[in-house]
Write an enzyme that holds these catalytic residues in place. Structure first.
Site, PDB file in Angstrom:
ATOM      1  CB  THR A 184      -0.868   0.049   1.262  1.00  0.00           C
ATOM      2  OG1 THR A 184       0.010   0.115   2.380  1.00  0.00           O
ATOM      3  CG2 THR A 184      -1.744  -1.167   1.383  1.00  0.00           C
ATOM      4  CD  GLU A 329      -5.191  -2.294   2.127  1.00  0.00           C
ATOM      5  OE1 GLU A 329      -5.575  -1.810   1.042  1.00  0.00           O
ATOM      6  OE2 GLU A 329      -4.558  -1.641   2.979  1.00  0.00           O
ATOM      7  CE  LYS A 437     -13.297  12.899  12.390  1.00  0.00           C
ATOM      8  NZ  LYS A 437     -12.055  12.705  11.634  1.00  0.00           N
ATOM      9  CD1 TRP A 442     -17.511  13.891  11.287  1.00  0.00           C
ATOM     10  CD2 TRP A 442     -17.711  11.960  10.154  1.00  0.00           C
ATOM     11  NE1 TRP A 442     -16.922  12.904  12.030  1.00  0.00           N
ATOM     12  CE2 TRP A 442     -17.037  11.714  11.368  1.00  0.00           C
ATOM     13  CE3 TRP A 442     -17.945  10.903   9.285  1.00  0.00           C
ATOM     14  CZ2 TRP A 442     -16.589  10.444  11.717  1.00  0.00           C
ATOM     15  CZ3 TRP A 442     -17.505   9.644   9.634  1.00  0.00           C
ATOM     16  CH2 TRP A 442     -16.830   9.416  10.841  1.00  0.00           C
TER      17      TRP A 442
HETATM   18  P1  ADP Z   1      -3.364   3.201  -3.798  1.00  0.00           P
HETATM   19  O1  ADP Z   1      -3.160   4.630  -3.408  1.00  0.00           O
HETATM   20  O2  ADP Z   1      -2.147   2.415  -4.000  1.00  0.00           O
HETATM   21  O3  ADP Z   1      -4.425   2.996  -4.834  1.00  0.00           O
HETATM   22  P2  ADP Z   1      -5.099   2.221  -1.825  1.00  0.00           P
HETATM   23  O4  ADP Z   1      -5.360   0.809  -2.086  1.00  0.00           O
HETATM   24  O5  ADP Z   1      -4.783   2.626  -0.467  1.00  0.00           O
HETATM   25  O6  ADP Z   1      -3.892   2.604  -2.560  1.00  0.00           O
HETATM   26  O7  ADP Z   1      -6.296   3.084  -2.362  1.00  0.00           O
HETATM   27  C1  ADP Z   1      -7.575   2.733  -1.968  1.00  0.00           C
HETATM   28  C2  ADP Z   1      -8.371   3.923  -1.554  1.00  0.00           C
HETATM   29  O8  ADP Z   1      -8.554   4.810  -2.655  1.00  0.00           O
HETATM   30  C3  ADP Z   1      -9.760   3.581  -1.126  1.00  0.00           C
HETATM   31  O9  ADP Z   1      -9.789   3.117   0.181  1.00  0.00           O
HETATM   32  C4  ADP Z   1     -10.474   4.903  -1.321  1.00  0.00           C
HETATM   33  O10 ADP Z   1     -10.256   5.786  -0.250  1.00  0.00           O
HETATM   34  C5  ADP Z   1      -9.807   5.460  -2.531  1.00  0.00           C
HETATM   35  N1  ADP Z   1     -10.627   5.191  -3.722  1.00  0.00           N
HETATM   36  C6  ADP Z   1     -10.499   4.213  -4.626  1.00  0.00           C
HETATM   37  N2  ADP Z   1     -11.434   4.307  -5.591  1.00  0.00           N
HETATM   38  C7  ADP Z   1     -12.198   5.379  -5.280  1.00  0.00           C
HETATM   39  C8  ADP Z   1     -13.350   6.021  -5.874  1.00  0.00           C
HETATM   40  N3  ADP Z   1     -13.888   5.581  -7.002  1.00  0.00           N
HETATM   41  N4  ADP Z   1     -13.856   7.102  -5.248  1.00  0.00           N
HETATM   42  C9  ADP Z   1     -13.319   7.578  -4.113  1.00  0.00           C
HETATM   43  N5  ADP Z   1     -12.250   7.031  -3.511  1.00  0.00           N
HETATM   44  C10 ADP Z   1     -11.694   5.946  -4.081  1.00  0.00           C
END
Ligand code: ADP
Length: 540
Positions: A184, A329, A437, A442
């Site tokens: 990640t 994940e 917040k 929120w």
């Molecule tokens: P990377 O930055 O490597 O893609 P992550 O797996 O941490 O890593 O990214 C996942 C996160 O990206 C999700 O938990 C969410 O917060 C965000 N995300 C992914 N797709 C979307 C979407 N379509 N809209 C909003 N947020 C998104």
């Protein structure tokens, strides 16, 4: 009484074998770093993957060994995916856009014993290598003629393959064996590894192909813009082999013009990537007055697809945007937005309200939202809470147990805050870290950003919470104007007025020359929050 069906393990090698046998002449086209196109077929890819599997054996790679890659989307990376996992080793794709220190941390943590890298990363690798004592072999993804001048004693990919035969029988092993590894991005703390299995990858591939997911078939031409180092290009290389899709791999050049050329010349029908790349493509198409003649759908995910982008693609280009959500994940796919039959006759505005959501879960992913005490919240499209997921391609723990026990009663907490409506459509309101917040309530930063980018003079927008003496935090809107356009703070606020609850209105608007992005192309809210922490809002 037990079923009496065969126990055939779900293995990644079966995907490439299937593609060879049944789609042997279907093409895989790659744009190489130098700009030239490389063409071959699934049969050719399978041949070379077998040579590579023999080469790995000759290097002494054993089952379970981690094999790193620092590479763009092309045919060689595709071969590595199948040869490494297929032979029982673990394909560890590393994001070359990360800071060098993070790359060093990740390669050391994973204990990669062999690393394949593109020519364009030769200089980077040379500087990092002294800090990576566990790497035994460095392999440059090129031929002898292009081998770089280097102090590093590295091997030549094409020579490794040429020295081997195509005779290789894919081993059969437990489908729960580790197949690949992705870290990640580690926006807080060190990056953590997610270990996929053959079983989870094959099941995820079935999911990706479904009609209400990416809808892949042997009649499609798919160009994954999402890099193969970003959660396995969202599983598209595996899914393409499963369905016999023609694959177009764009190499390092992801600007509007380069993508346009490939879309047109290879008659691409579908593509997938994060919003920022589509911003670049849209700008290019609009400036030149061009259309895409064969693309009919784009999967957009990784961060929220702005409603204005979804509408522009549909109205001006006749292209359907499929908004998707997932995470490292989750292999990564969780939800994709397709309409149901009952939506088809609705007026456009009502359909737009559905289109902007992140979509419905694919079978294989269960979701729920909970409050701070873990109580499940109603699926009414209004209540929002922490989004939890579970399923056969959702992670159960991080590599080497980092972060300890992560599941809550068997559910994985995504770190996202969302609503779920009665039809199953999920909408992300924020990452829980990014939610603003204000006075105990929120405010969704994504919702304000989505509205702001609909203004014609706005290229990109970010909303962050800034400390406020009375309300804890209040929203600050940062706007990157489009080149050659200008807009005032008052005009911006006027544009938002009436579209947002009064207390969601930003306390200030600031115009900036650039916005920071993470290595996976997302707005870096963490960097923004740090940079604006001491900003004094006019309301403070
Ligand atoms: P990377 O930055 O490597 O893609 P992550 O797996 O941490 O890593 O990214 C996942 C996160 O990206 C999700 O938990 C969410 O917060 C965000 N995300 C992914 N797709 C979307 C979407 N379509 N809209 C909003 N947020 C998104």
């Amino acid at each position: 009484m037990l079923g009496q069906m065969m126990q055939m393990p779900l293995l990644i090698s079966s995907l490439i074998r299937h593609a060879d046998v049944n789609h042997g002449d279907t093409e895989i086209v790659s744009r190489l770093g130098e700009g030239s196109l490389h063409r071959y077929t699934y049969r050719g890819a399978h041949r070379r993957a077998r040579r590579l599997a023999n080469a790995l054996g000759a290097l002494g790679v054993r089952q379970g060994d981690r094999i790193g890659t620092l590479a763009w989307n092309d045919h060689r990376h595709f071969e590595i995916y199948f040869a490494v996992s297929g032979s029982g080793a673990v394909c560890h794709t590393v994001n070359p856009r990360l800071f060098p220190d993070q790359i060093v941390y990740i390669l050391n943590h994973a204990e990669d014993r062999t690393v394949f890298f593109d020519l364009s990363f030769a200089a980077l690798v040379e500087t990092l290598a002294p800090r990576l004592p566990k790497v035994k072999d460095w392999v440059v993804l090129t031929d002898r003629a292009h081998m770089p001048e280097s102090r590093l004693d590295s091997l030549c990919y094409e020579e490794l393959l040429a020295a081997q035969t195509e005779d290789y029988a894919w081993p059969v092993f437990d489908e729960n064996t580790a197949s690949s590894l992705c870290y990640t991005s580690g926006t807080t703390g060190n990056p953590k590894g997610v270990v996929y299995a053959h079983r989870s990858t094959v099941l995820h591939s079935y999911g990706v192909c479904l009609p209400d997911v990416f809808g892949l078939s042997a009649r499609e031409v798919l160009l994954p813009v999402v890099p193969m180092f970003h959660v396995n290009a969202w599983g598209t290389p595996y899914a393409a082999a499963l369905a016999g899709v023609k694959l177009v791999l764009p190499g390092p050049k992801l600007d509007g013009e380069s993508l346009y050329e490939l879309f047109e010349s290879e008659k691409v029908t579908a593509s997938a990537g994060v919003p920022t790349v589509w911003l670049g493509l849209l700008r290019f198409l609009e400036e030149r007055g061009l259309k895409l003649s064969t693309v009919n759908r784009l999967v957009i995910g990784g961060s929220a697809a702005p409603p204005a982008m979804i509408r522009t693609f549909r109205e001006k280009f006749g292209i359907t945007v499929l908004h998707a959500w997932g995470m490292t994940e989750m292999s990564p796919l969780g939800t994709v937005n397709h309409p149901k039959a009952k939506h088809l006759d609705l007026p456009e505005e009502s359909r737009d309200a559905v289109r902007v959501k992140q979509g419905r879960p694919i079978f294989g992913v269960e979701m729920k939202i909970v409050d701070a005490e873990g109580r499940e919240l109603p699926r009414d499209g209004k209540a929002f809470g922490d989004l939890l997921v579970r399923g056969p391609w959702v992670m159960s723990s991080y590599y080497k147990g980092e972060g300890g026990e992560v599941l809550r009663d068997g559910w994985f907490p995504t770190g996202d805050v969302a609503t779920i409506d009665p039809d199953g459509y999920m909408a992300i309101t924020d990452r829980s870290k990014d939610v603003i917040k204000s006075g105990g309530e929120w405010i969704s930063s994504i919702e304000i950003e989505n509205l702001a980018v609909a203004h014609p003079a706005v290229a990109e927008a970010a909303v962050i919470g800034v400390p406020h003496p009375k309300w804890d935090e209040r929203p600050l809107l940062l706007v990157l104007p489009r080149a050659g356009q200008s807009v005032t703070k008052e005009q911006m606020l006027e544009f938002l007025r009436g579209k947002l609850a009064k207390w969601w209105m930003p306390d200030d608007v600031v115009f900036v020359d650039s916005l920071p992005h993470t290595a996976t192309g997302k707005l870096s809210k963490m960097q923004l929050r740090a940079a604006w922490r001491d900003y004094r809002l006019p309301t403070a």
